[in-house]
Design a protein around this motif. Sequence first.
Motif, PDB file in Angstrom:
ATOM      1  N   VAL A   1      35.778  48.751  38.233  1.00  0.00           N
ATOM      2  CA  VAL A   1      35.945  48.651  39.680  1.00  0.00           C
ATOM      3  C   VAL A   1      35.571  47.261  40.180  1.00  0.00           C
ATOM      4  CG1 VAL A   1      35.312  49.686  41.893  1.00  0.00           C
ATOM      5  CG2 VAL A   1      35.340  51.094  39.829  1.00  0.00           C
ATOM      6  N   TYR A   2      34.549  46.684  39.565  1.00  0.00           N
ATOM      7  CA  TYR A   2      33.987  45.441  40.089  1.00  0.00           C
ATOM      8  C   TYR A   2      34.793  44.199  39.731  1.00  0.00           C
ATOM      9  CZ  TYR A   2      30.612  41.890  41.364  1.00  0.00           C
ATOM     10  OH  TYR A   2      30.006  40.806  41.945  1.00  0.00           O
ATOM     11  N   THR A   3      35.424  44.166  38.552  1.00  0.00           N
ATOM     12  CA  THR A   3      36.086  42.942  38.097  1.00  0.00           C
ATOM     13  C   THR A   3      37.133  42.418  39.085  1.00  0.00           C
ATOM     14  OG1 THR A   3      35.680  43.482  35.778  1.00  0.00           O
ATOM     15  CG2 THR A   3      37.386  41.859  36.220  1.00  0.00           C
ATOM     16  N   PRO A   4      38.035  43.246  39.628  1.00  0.00           N
ATOM     17  CA  PRO A   4      39.012  42.700  40.581  1.00  0.00           C
ATOM     18  C   PRO A   4      38.365  42.049  41.804  1.00  0.00           C
ATOM     19  CG  PRO A   4      39.735  44.838  39.798  1.00  0.00           C
ATOM     20  CD  PRO A   4      38.336  44.660  39.304  1.00  0.00           C
ATOM     21  N   LEU A   5      37.345  42.682  42.377  1.00  0.00           N
ATOM     22  CA  LEU A   5      36.726  42.067  43.554  1.00  0.00           C
ATOM     23  C   LEU A   5      35.931  40.831  43.160  1.00  0.00           C
ATOM     24  CD1 LEU A   5      33.414  42.547  44.311  1.00  0.00           C
ATOM     25  CD2 LEU A   5      34.169  44.912  44.258  1.00  0.00           C
ATOM     26  N   ASP A   6      35.414  40.802  41.914  1.00  0.00           N
ATOM     27  CA  ASP A   6      34.692  39.627  41.439  1.00  0.00           C
ATOM     28  C   ASP A   6      35.634  38.441  41.281  1.00  0.00           C
ATOM     29  OD1 ASP A   6      32.278  38.398  40.591  1.00  0.00           O
ATOM     30  OD2 ASP A   6      32.881  38.596  38.499  1.00  0.00           O
ATOM     31  N   VAL A   7      36.830  38.704  40.738  1.00  0.00           N
ATOM     32  CA  VAL A   7      37.821  37.645  40.585  1.00  0.00           C
ATOM     33  C   VAL A   7      38.185  37.052  41.946  1.00  0.00           C
ATOM     34  CG1 VAL A   7      40.226  37.157  39.954  1.00  0.00           C
ATOM     35  CG2 VAL A   7      38.788  38.508  38.410  1.00  0.00           C
ATOM     36  N   VAL A   8      38.493  37.909  42.907  1.00  0.00           N
ATOM     37  CA  VAL A   8      38.883  37.448  44.240  1.00  0.00           C
ATOM     38  C   VAL A   8      37.723  36.735  44.924  1.00  0.00           C
ATOM     39  CG1 VAL A   8      39.560  38.225  46.547  1.00  0.00           C
ATOM     40  CG2 VAL A   8      40.687  39.173  44.518  1.00  0.00           C
ATOM     41  N   LYS A   9      36.559  37.337  44.877  1.00  0.00           N
ATOM     42  CA  LYS A   9      35.371  36.752  45.509  1.00  0.00           C
ATOM     43  C   LYS A   9      35.082  35.357  44.965  1.00  0.00           C
ATOM     44  CE  LYS A   9      31.375  37.793  43.753  1.00  0.00           C
ATOM     45  NZ  LYS A   9      30.802  36.500  43.347  1.00  0.00           N
ATOM     46  N   GLU A  10      35.065  35.212  43.664  1.00  0.00           N
ATOM     47  CA  GLU A  10      34.690  33.930  43.077  1.00  0.00           C
ATOM     48  C   GLU A  10      35.767  32.865  43.278  1.00  0.00           C
ATOM     49  OE1 GLU A  10      33.249  34.463  39.070  1.00  0.00           O
ATOM     50  OE2 GLU A  10      31.254  34.917  39.882  1.00  0.00           O
ATOM     51  N   ARG A  11      37.026  33.261  43.283  1.00  0.00           N
ATOM     52  CA  ARG A  11      38.069  32.265  43.553  1.00  0.00           C
ATOM     53  C   ARG A  11      37.980  31.748  44.986  1.00  0.00           C
ATOM     54  NH1 ARG A  11      43.699  33.821  40.337  1.00  0.00           N
ATOM     55  NH2 ARG A  11      42.726  34.172  38.295  1.00  0.00           N
ATOM     56  N   LEU A  12      37.687  32.633  45.921  1.00  0.00           N
ATOM     57  CA  LEU A  12      37.521  32.197  47.302  1.00  0.00           C
ATOM     58  C   LEU A  12      36.270  31.334  47.460  1.00  0.00           C
ATOM     59  CD1 LEU A  12      38.518  35.524  49.077  1.00  0.00           C
ATOM     60  CD2 LEU A  12      39.700  33.340  49.335  1.00  0.00           C
ATOM     61  N   GLN A  13      35.220  31.685  46.755  1.00  0.00           N
ATOM     62  CA  GLN A  13      33.982  30.911  46.831  1.00  0.00           C
ATOM     63  C   GLN A  13      34.145  29.519  46.227  1.00  0.00           C
ATOM     64  OE1 GLN A  13      31.502  33.813  44.770  1.00  0.00           O
ATOM     65  NE2 GLN A  13      30.274  34.140  46.604  1.00  0.00           N
ATOM     66  N   ALA A  14      34.931  29.408  45.157  1.00  0.00           N
ATOM     67  CA  ALA A  14      34.997  28.177  44.383  1.00  0.00           C
ATOM     68  C   ALA A  14      36.116  27.229  44.785  1.00  0.00           C
ATOM     69  CB  ALA A  14      35.139  28.506  42.890  1.00  0.00           C
TER      70      ALA A  14
ATOM     71  N   ALA B   1      44.543  36.773  48.769  1.00  0.00           N
ATOM     72  CA  ALA B   1      44.183  36.522  47.369  1.00  0.00           C
ATOM     73  C   ALA B   1      44.631  37.682  46.484  1.00  0.00           C
ATOM     74  CB  ALA B   1      42.680  36.304  47.240  1.00  0.00           C
ATOM     75  N   TYR B   2      44.336  38.906  46.894  1.00  0.00           N
ATOM     76  CA  TYR B   2      44.774  40.071  46.120  1.00  0.00           C
ATOM     77  C   TYR B   2      46.289  40.071  45.952  1.00  0.00           C
ATOM     78  CZ  TYR B   2      40.356  42.701  45.932  1.00  0.00           C
ATOM     79  OH  TYR B   2      39.083  43.132  45.649  1.00  0.00           O
ATOM     80  N   ALA B   3      47.000  39.880  47.065  1.00  0.00           N
ATOM     81  CA  ALA B   3      48.463  39.927  47.021  1.00  0.00           C
ATOM     82  C   ALA B   3      49.031  38.813  46.149  1.00  0.00           C
ATOM     83  CB  ALA B   3      49.026  39.834  48.443  1.00  0.00           C
ATOM     84  N   THR B   4      48.494  37.607  46.277  1.00  0.00           N
ATOM     85  CA  THR B   4      49.001  36.462  45.511  1.00  0.00           C
ATOM     86  C   THR B   4      48.729  36.624  44.018  1.00  0.00           C
ATOM     87  OG1 THR B   4      48.612  35.013  47.412  1.00  0.00           O
ATOM     88  CG2 THR B   4      48.906  33.953  45.270  1.00  0.00           C
ATOM     89  N   ILE B   5      47.552  37.094  43.675  1.00  0.00           N
ATOM     90  CA  ILE B   5      47.212  37.274  42.257  1.00  0.00           C
ATOM     91  C   ILE B   5      48.122  38.321  41.620  1.00  0.00           C
ATOM     92  CG2 ILE B   5      45.434  38.102  40.662  1.00  0.00           C
ATOM     93  CD1 ILE B   5      43.361  36.844  42.586  1.00  0.00           C
ATOM     94  N   VAL B   6      48.340  39.443  42.312  1.00  0.00           N
ATOM     95  CA  VAL B   6      49.222  40.484  41.775  1.00  0.00           C
ATOM     96  C   VAL B   6      50.645  39.957  41.633  1.00  0.00           C
ATOM     97  CG1 VAL B   6      50.277  42.733  42.249  1.00  0.00           C
ATOM     98  CG2 VAL B   6      47.821  42.395  42.613  1.00  0.00           C
ATOM     99  N   LYS B   7      51.103  39.167  42.616  1.00  0.00           N
ATOM    100  CA  LYS B   7      52.469  38.641  42.591  1.00  0.00           C
ATOM    101  C   LYS B   7      52.661  37.612  41.487  1.00  0.00           C
ATOM    102  CE  LYS B   7      55.888  36.306  45.523  1.00  0.00           C
ATOM    103  NZ  LYS B   7      56.167  35.756  46.883  1.00  0.00           N
ATOM    104  N   THR B   8      51.698  36.726  41.302  1.00  0.00           N
ATOM    105  CA  THR B   8      51.869  35.619  40.350  1.00  0.00           C
ATOM    106  C   THR B   8      51.317  35.903  38.962  1.00  0.00           C
ATOM    107  OG1 THR B   8      49.779  34.609  41.099  1.00  0.00           O
ATOM    108  CG2 THR B   8      51.818  33.918  42.211  1.00  0.00           C
ATOM    109  N   GLU B   9      50.338  36.793  38.860  1.00  0.00           N
ATOM    110  CA  GLU B   9      49.692  37.034  37.564  1.00  0.00           C
ATOM    111  C   GLU B   9      49.776  38.488  37.120  1.00  0.00           C
ATOM    112  OE1 GLU B   9      45.729  35.179  37.331  1.00  0.00           O
ATOM    113  OE2 GLU B   9      46.194  34.239  39.265  1.00  0.00           O
ATOM    114  N   GLY B  10      50.251  39.350  38.017  1.00  0.00           N
ATOM    115  CA  GLY B  10      50.295  40.771  37.706  1.00  0.00           C
ATOM    116  C   GLY B  10      48.925  41.409  37.858  1.00  0.00           C
ATOM    117  N   ILE B  11      48.886  42.732  37.630  1.00  0.00           N
ATOM    118  CA  ILE B  11      47.625  43.452  37.736  1.00  0.00           C
ATOM    119  C   ILE B  11      46.592  42.879  36.766  1.00  0.00           C
ATOM    120  CG2 ILE B  11      46.497  45.681  37.377  1.00  0.00           C
ATOM    121  CD1 ILE B  11      48.098  45.572  39.917  1.00  0.00           C
TER     122      ILE B  11
END
Length: 316
Positions: free
Chosen positions: A134-147, A166-176
């Motif tokens: 559950v945590y990994t997707p929000l961690d990816v988004v959180k840290e990319r926005l932070q960094a 961020a969620y929408a762009t990551i799913v569109k460009t990198e998939g789930i």
Amino acid sequence: MTDGAKEPKAPRAMTTAEVMLAGGVSGVAARLLTHPMDTVKTQMQVQGAVAAVGGNRALHYRGVTDAVAKIIANEGIRGFYRGFGAVITGIPFASGAYFGGYEGAKMLVPADAFGPTATYIVTGMLAQSLAGVVYTPLDVVKERLQAQHVLGAAHSAGNYKNFANAYATIVKTEGIRGLFKGYWASNFTWWPWNVAYFVTYEHGRDLVARDVMGLASKDALPPWASSACAVAAAAAATVATTPIDLAKTRLQTMRVGGVGNIESGVFGIMRDVVRREGVGALWTGASARVLAIAPGSAVSFYVYESIKDWCTREEE
């Protein structure tokens, strides 16, 4: 028994819904307090990768105090809450899953079957494995926005307007799969953290209950005492696992093909950090990480144990 006194009843077990609710509320409470220092930690961990290739010196921090001052000067208080939208929407589920795994593992691996230390180790690892999904997707988004503010377009894995974008762009460009980037890296960070944490935390509670407060069981400890044990345990575990966390953060936030050996995975990143920046760089952001995680663990477990005590208290 004397004078017709009744023996105190053992507290009942929490229901699954109660565990998830207590875990979710405790996670939100902790993150609200500690997210600013988590942002400092993330930015400090990635800045070394770009410093040697013309990174923005105005955003290069010499330490926690310098980082706090520069973030306030450049962005104001809101700068500390980059990525918080992802946290506030996801942490109730992640924290609920974590505490659900924690309580469930204690029932699956009873202390009298394998001994308390083995139980604490397995409990911590199972809790992390479940929460990580559950945590990994929000961690990816959180840290990319932070960094992304520190990394810049040349090195950041993306340029996002907000957490929903961020969620929408990551799913569109990198998939789930993009949302789960670093799942195993996260486990390599948090498995040893949880082992160190729960062994220290639970044995610490045993010690405080028995030798300091003279209680028959650690289950009788007040929430503030459990909270104090959580701070000490979290600080020790956090310092020990910072090098892996630094590599995980860079893996999740930096652009493939940019500066640094991101393609080689966690251990390749760690080798690259040692080669480019020195061994000490592996602990960059350690103090900020302790300042985020240790108080967060204290708040989280205080709130969780308080809700647990309320839920399981037998009415007179």
